[in-house]
Write a protein that holds these residues in place. Structure first.
Motif, PDB file in Angstrom:
ATOM      1  N   ILE A   1       0.832  -1.204   0.000  1.00  0.00           N
ATOM      2  CA  ILE A   1       0.000   0.000   0.000  1.00  0.00           C
ATOM      3  C   ILE A   1       0.867   1.254   0.000  1.00  0.00           C
ATOM      4  N   ARG A   2       1.999   1.194   0.742  1.00  0.00           N
ATOM      5  CA  ARG A   2       2.887   2.355   0.845  1.00  0.00           C
ATOM      6  C   ARG A   2       3.880   2.431  -0.322  1.00  0.00           C
ATOM      7  N   CYS A   3       4.025   1.381  -1.117  1.00  0.00           N
ATOM      8  CA  CYS A   3       5.080   1.313  -2.132  1.00  0.00           C
ATOM      9  C   CYS A   3       4.699   2.154  -3.354  1.00  0.00           C
ATOM     10  N   PRO A   4       5.544   3.071  -3.778  1.00  0.00           N
ATOM     11  CA  PRO A   4       5.233   3.878  -4.976  1.00  0.00           C
ATOM     12  C   PRO A   4       5.276   3.075  -6.271  1.00  0.00           C
ATOM     13  N   LEU A   5       5.852   1.853  -6.238  1.00  0.00           N
ATOM     14  CA  LEU A   5       5.919   1.034  -7.450  1.00  0.00           C
ATOM     15  C   LEU A   5       4.632   0.260  -7.704  1.00  0.00           C
ATOM     16  N   LEU A   6       3.702   0.278  -6.748  1.00  0.00           N
ATOM     17  CA  LEU A   6       2.431  -0.423  -6.947  1.00  0.00           C
ATOM     18  C   LEU A   6       1.514   0.415  -7.852  1.00  0.00           C
ATOM     19  N   ARG A   7       1.099  -0.186  -8.950  1.00  0.00           N
ATOM     20  CA  ARG A   7       0.180   0.481  -9.881  1.00  0.00           C
ATOM     21  C   ARG A   7      -1.169  -0.241  -9.754  1.00  0.00           C
ATOM     22  N   VAL A   8      -2.133   0.409  -9.123  1.00  0.00           N
ATOM     23  CA  VAL A   8      -3.425  -0.211  -8.811  1.00  0.00           C
ATOM     24  C   VAL A   8      -4.256  -0.348 -10.080  1.00  0.00           C
ATOM     25  N   ASP A   9      -4.865  -1.498 -10.277  1.00  0.00           N
ATOM     26  CA  ASP A   9      -5.762  -1.751 -11.409  1.00  0.00           C
ATOM     27  C   ASP A   9      -7.097  -1.049 -11.133  1.00  0.00           C
ATOM     28  N   PRO A  10      -7.644  -0.268 -12.075  1.00  0.00           N
ATOM     29  CA  PRO A  10      -8.931   0.411 -11.836  1.00  0.00           C
ATOM     30  C   PRO A  10     -10.061  -0.557 -11.457  1.00  0.00           C
ATOM     31  N   ALA A  11      -9.963  -1.780 -11.932  1.00  0.00           N
ATOM     32  CA  ALA A  11     -11.016  -2.748 -11.600  1.00  0.00           C
ATOM     33  C   ALA A  11     -11.001  -3.127 -10.129  1.00  0.00           C
ATOM     34  N   GLU A  12      -9.868  -2.881  -9.445  1.00  0.00           N
ATOM     35  CA  GLU A  12      -9.734  -3.242  -8.035  1.00  0.00           C
ATOM     36  C   GLU A  12     -10.026  -2.054  -7.115  1.00  0.00           C
ATOM     37  N   ARG A  13     -10.683  -1.032  -7.639  1.00  0.00           N
ATOM     38  CA  ARG A  13     -10.977   0.129  -6.807  1.00  0.00           C
ATOM     39  C   ARG A  13     -11.859  -0.245  -5.590  1.00  0.00           C
ATOM     40  N   PRO A  14     -12.909  -1.083  -5.764  1.00  0.00           N
ATOM     41  CA  PRO A  14     -13.707  -1.456  -4.563  1.00  0.00           C
ATOM     42  C   PRO A  14     -12.854  -2.098  -3.478  1.00  0.00           C
ATOM     43  N   ARG A  15     -11.887  -2.982  -3.893  1.00  0.00           N
ATOM     44  CA  ARG A  15     -11.008  -3.602  -2.902  1.00  0.00           C
ATOM     45  C   ARG A  15     -10.187  -2.537  -2.198  1.00  0.00           C
ATOM     46  N   MET A  16      -9.693  -1.516  -2.984  1.00  0.00           N
ATOM     47  CA  MET A  16      -8.873  -0.469  -2.390  1.00  0.00           C
ATOM     48  C   MET A  16      -9.703   0.352  -1.390  1.00  0.00           C
ATOM     49  N   GLU A  17     -10.962   0.615  -1.744  1.00  0.00           N
ATOM     50  CA  GLU A  17     -11.821   1.367  -0.832  1.00  0.00           C
ATOM     51  C   GLU A  17     -12.125   0.550   0.436  1.00  0.00           C
ATOM     52  N   GLU A  18     -12.286  -0.753   0.255  1.00  0.00           N
ATOM     53  CA  GLU A  18     -12.527  -1.626   1.410  1.00  0.00           C
ATOM     54  C   GLU A  18     -11.339  -1.602   2.349  1.00  0.00           C
TER      55      GLU A  18
ATOM     56  N   LYS B   1      -3.404   6.327  -3.484  1.00  0.00           N
ATOM     57  CA  LYS B   1      -3.659   5.397  -4.583  1.00  0.00           C
ATOM     58  C   LYS B   1      -5.037   5.659  -5.201  1.00  0.00           C
ATOM     59  N   LEU B   2      -6.031   5.933  -4.361  1.00  0.00           N
ATOM     60  CA  LEU B   2      -7.357   6.232  -4.873  1.00  0.00           C
ATOM     61  C   LEU B   2      -7.355   7.531  -5.697  1.00  0.00           C
ATOM     62  N   ALA B   3      -6.578   8.518  -5.256  1.00  0.00           N
ATOM     63  CA  ALA B   3      -6.480   9.765  -6.024  1.00  0.00           C
ATOM     64  C   ALA B   3      -5.842   9.517  -7.392  1.00  0.00           C
ATOM     65  N   GLN B   4      -4.843   8.632  -7.442  1.00  0.00           N
ATOM     66  CA  GLN B   4      -4.229   8.291  -8.732  1.00  0.00           C
ATOM     67  C   GLN B   4      -5.240   7.633  -9.665  1.00  0.00           C
TER      68      GLN B   4
END
Length: 796
Positions: free
Chosen positions: A709-726, A760-763
């Motif tokens: 979560i803290r790593c700047p190299l993690l590129r979150v998939d838009p499809a996983e936004r609900p998981r990120m919000e959870e 990550k959510l802002a990105q």
């Protein structure tokens, strides 16, 4: 004045002779005419002396000036004839009066002034009696000198008439004529004639060749009449008629203080900037100014006016309107004005009595004279000029060669034809002019099929020097001033001691940077120089000595065998920079080159210098060697002349990559084993995360201990936004529990993770916004590019 004209004395022996003595001299002179010519002169002398005795004066000269003859010019004899008819009815014709007046002048009884005589003496009927009565030996020397030079009869006659005019006005013989006498005649002719013509200064050269003038006399009359030379700082400032005397004296003193460290051209420019653009501008808009301590609003208004200049421009309909354009020298003007303030402030500490009263705060800051932007714009502008002109060089060389060959063919056919004969050359029909048209010898003229009179010799001369200029400039990269100062002595050779090989060299005399240098002459340039030398020295076998004018120092150089010289009006003249620009313009007009806007392409001599620099560096010559060839003090100046092409950057970068690859261990470029390949593929499989992808490089382990979560190299998939919000909501609940339990360390750790999750959510939101950008249908860059820059081919 260094060369004053002779002033005739009030009384001399011949003008005091009695009537009887004058007639005896006429009858017994060894060179007296015979038959009716002598009788007519004798009658004319008697009638004129009878007329002159009616006017007051102690000498014949005083009586002559008492007559109204000077106001009548060429009709002077009408007044004398009218008087004589009233007193002697036998006088019917004016021919005897003119014959008598001619003898009185030749016998030195009368000396009319130069301006009056310049309108009277026109024919050989004056020239021959003056030679016979006054100085047969001197005129014989003049004839011999003109014949040695091969001067045509028209030019020789004109020079002898001018010398006759001086002798008639000043008295004495040919050897008695001074430089000042020649200057006086030249000044009179410039006032009384619409144009002086190309050969009206030849009489001075003729006298100079006979060594009648002192050693310090200029070699040509042109040096005295066409160039002002150096003047004092006071004269430079007084050109602008400053109203405030104290400020005028201050600027003069300032220039005098700076003068030892400056060349004359820089001093003249500095005087113009300070006297005209600074103080004269201030006086015009702020009357009564008398101090350098000026109000801020006055300085601000001056700077605003200085930024632009107004010029008059003719419109297609013939009208003229004023056009305002930015002033390119604005920063230079501010720099010189700032220098005035700062120098005076510094000198005031050393000499308070002299400079202290004028010390004032400088109203121009260092930031205002920064030339960074200007230099960048000029570099871009010059690079664009080079990119437009470099591809046309090969074609320009071909056009210059063809123009020269065609012009020579026309001139050869003209000179082989008889006067009035029709001849055809290069598909053009000409008729050779008969006689001598006004302005030049008829053998150089022909009428074309349209009936236009064309001077083919002048056209051939211009075509030759256009060709020579293009060749020398493109092979050497010389400044125009340096090229025009190349002499026969500049062509030298070096013998290699070991092999005996001869290396032709071209010696460049010091010019702008006062640095002399030697250039290696290749075969093409050697052929050009040989052609120029053969043309200039002609049948004489030697290159004539001519004096060139240093436009920077406003001084004449000593006579030298300059290669770029041309013969006109019976004299050899060095070519100037304006002449080179004219022949280049004519060559480009014939070539028909256009720029990107469809306008005729213009070349300046300095464009060849930039093209030479670019070609040399592109073809592998080290920049520091190019610097020595060009005579630059700094390699930065040389690189400023070098135009960079996009392909050059690409090729250079690719070469760098190739060199870097060659330096890496060779085992890195072997074929990988199956285990290494599996490990490579496994790396990318292990980068797959529940939230998206990990961007860490191959061969590196996770440096963040899997805190994704803290790593700047993690590129979150838009499809996983609900998981990120959870995950974020879960962290909020855990933070509340930790705060309730008093686990302050746990609260701090969870807050850091929560902030990373919010980031990550802002990105994801930013990526979603970009994905919904509306396409406005703007064309792509390849569709709007005006030209494609390509690297010019290498010269053979």
């Amino acid at each position: 004045m260094k060369f004053p004209a002779r002033q005739p004395p009030a009384v001399w022996t011949a003008t005091t002779h009695s009537e009887r003595q004058i007639l005896e001299d006429l009858n017994h002179h060894p060179g007296r005419a015979t038959g009716t010519t002598h009788d007519q002169r004798k009658r004319g002398v008697r009638k004129l002396l009878l007329w002159l005795k009616d006017f007051p004066g102690e000498t014949w000269q005083q009586r002559w000036y008492a007559t109204p003859a000077h106001s009548l010019g060429g009709k002077w004899d009408e007044e004398a004839l009218a008087w004589l008819v009233d007193h002697d009815p036998t006088v019917q014709k004016r021919g005897a009066l003119k014959a008598g007046f001619l003898w009185l002048v030749c016998a030195d009884v009368l000396r009319p002034d130069v301006e009056w005589l310049s309108t009277i003496i026109r024919s050989r009927h004056w020239r021959n009696p003056m030679a016979t009565y006054r100085d047969p030996e001197g005129f014989a020397q003049l004839h011999a000198a003109a014949d040695r030079q091969g001067v045509d009869d028209k030019r020789k006659h004109q020079a002898l008439i001018q010398i006759t005019t001086i002798m008639a006005a000043k008295g004495g013989k040919v050897a008695d004529i001074t430089v000042g006498d020649c200057l006086e005649l030249r000044e009179v002719e410039s006032r009384t004639r619409n144009q002086l013509g190309a050969g009206r200064g030849y009489f001075y050269d003729l006298l100079q060749q006979l060594e009648f003038f002192p050693a310090d006399a200029p070699p040509t009359l042109r040096q005295l009449t066409m160039r002002s030379g150096q003047v004092s700082p006071g004269q430079l400032v007084d050109r602008y008629a400053l109203e405030c005397g104290p400020v005028r004296d201050l600027i003069v003193d300032y220039l005098a203080e700076r003068q030892p460290a400056l060349d004359y051209n820089t001093l003249e420019q500095l005087s113009r900037h300070l006297a005209l653009h600074f103080w004269k501008n201030i006086e015009t808009h702020y009357p009564g100014a008398s101090s350098l301590r000026l109000p801020s609003d006055v300085i601000a208004a001056w700077k605003s006016r200085l930024q632009v200049k107004t010029r008059r421009e003719r419109q297609p309909d013939g009208s003229v309107r004023e056009v305002t354009t930015p002033r390119s020298s604005y920063i230079d003007l501010l720099t010189n004005a700032r220098g005035l303030y700062l120098d005076i402030a510094q000198w005031a500490t050393e000499d308070p009595a002299r400079w202290g009263p004028w010390a004032a705060p400088c109203p121009i800051t260092a930031a205002e004279i920064s030339g960074r932007k200007r230099n960048a714009r000029r570099k871009a502008r010059m690079d664009q000029r080079t990119r437009e002109r470099l591809p046309t060089i090969a074609a320009l060389v071909q056009v210059a060669h063809q123009q020269r060959v065609d012009a020579q063919a026309r001139l050869t056919a003209l000179r082989n034809a008889a006067p009035g004969e029709t001849f055809t050359v290069l598909g053009e029909v000409f008729v050779k002019a008969v006689g001598e048209p006004s302005r030049a010898v008829g053998s150089d003229f022909a009428y074309d099929s349209a009936g236009r009179l064309r001077q083919l010799a002048r056209a051939e001369n211009r075509a030759f020097w256009a060709w020579a200029s293009v060749e020398v400039l493109r092979h050497t990269g010389l400044r125009a001033e340096e090229m025009l100062e190349i002499s026969h002595q500049s062509i030298t050779q070096y013998v290699v001691p070991d092999t005996g090989e001869l290396i032709p060299l071209l010696h460049i005399a010091p010019s702008k940077t006062d640095q002399e240098r030697l250039l290696v002459v290749d075969l093409e340039l050697a052929d050009v120089l040989a052609t120029v030398v053969s043309r200039v020295r002609g049948d004489a076998g030697v290159v004539p000595l001519v004096s060139t004018y240093d436009v920077h120092e406003k001084t004449w150089n000593p006579p030298m065998p300059i290669l770029f010289q041309s013969r006109a009006g019976g004299q050899n003249h060095p070519l100037g920079q304006s002449a080179i620009r004219r022949v280049l313009d004519e060559l480009l007009l014939a070539a028909g080159f256009t720029d990107a806007g469809g306008q005729p392409l213009q070349f300046q001599p300095h464009d060849f210098r930039r093209i030479f620099t670019t070609e040399a560096i592109l073809n592998g010559m080290p920049p520091h060697i190019v610097q020595l060839i060009l005579g630059h003090k700094s390699i930065d100046t040389t690189m400023g002349y070098h135009t960079v092409y996009p392909q050059e950057v690409i090729n250079g970068h690719r070469a760098f990559i190739a060199r870097r690859r060659a330096m890496r261990p060779s085992e890195e470029y072997r074929t990988p084993t199956d285990q290494e390949w599996e490990e490579f593929l496994g790396h990318f499989e292990r980068r797959k995360m529940a939230l998206g992808d990990c961007g860490r490089a191959y061969g590196t382990s996770c440096q963040h201990e899997h805190s994704c979560i803290r790593c700047p190299l993690l590129r979150v998939d838009p499809a996983e936004r609900p998981r990120m919000e959870e995950i974020r909501d879960n962290m909020i609940a855990r933070i509340a529990e930790a705060e309730h339990q008093g686990w302050l360390g746990e609260v701090e750790r969870l807050q850091v993770s929560r902030a990373a999750a919010e980031g990550k959510l802002a990105q994801l939101d930013e990526r979603a916004r970009r994905a919904t950008t509306i396409n406005l249908g703007m064309p792509s860059f390849p569709e709007i590019a005006g030209r494609t820059a390509t690297l010019p081919g290498r010269r053979p």
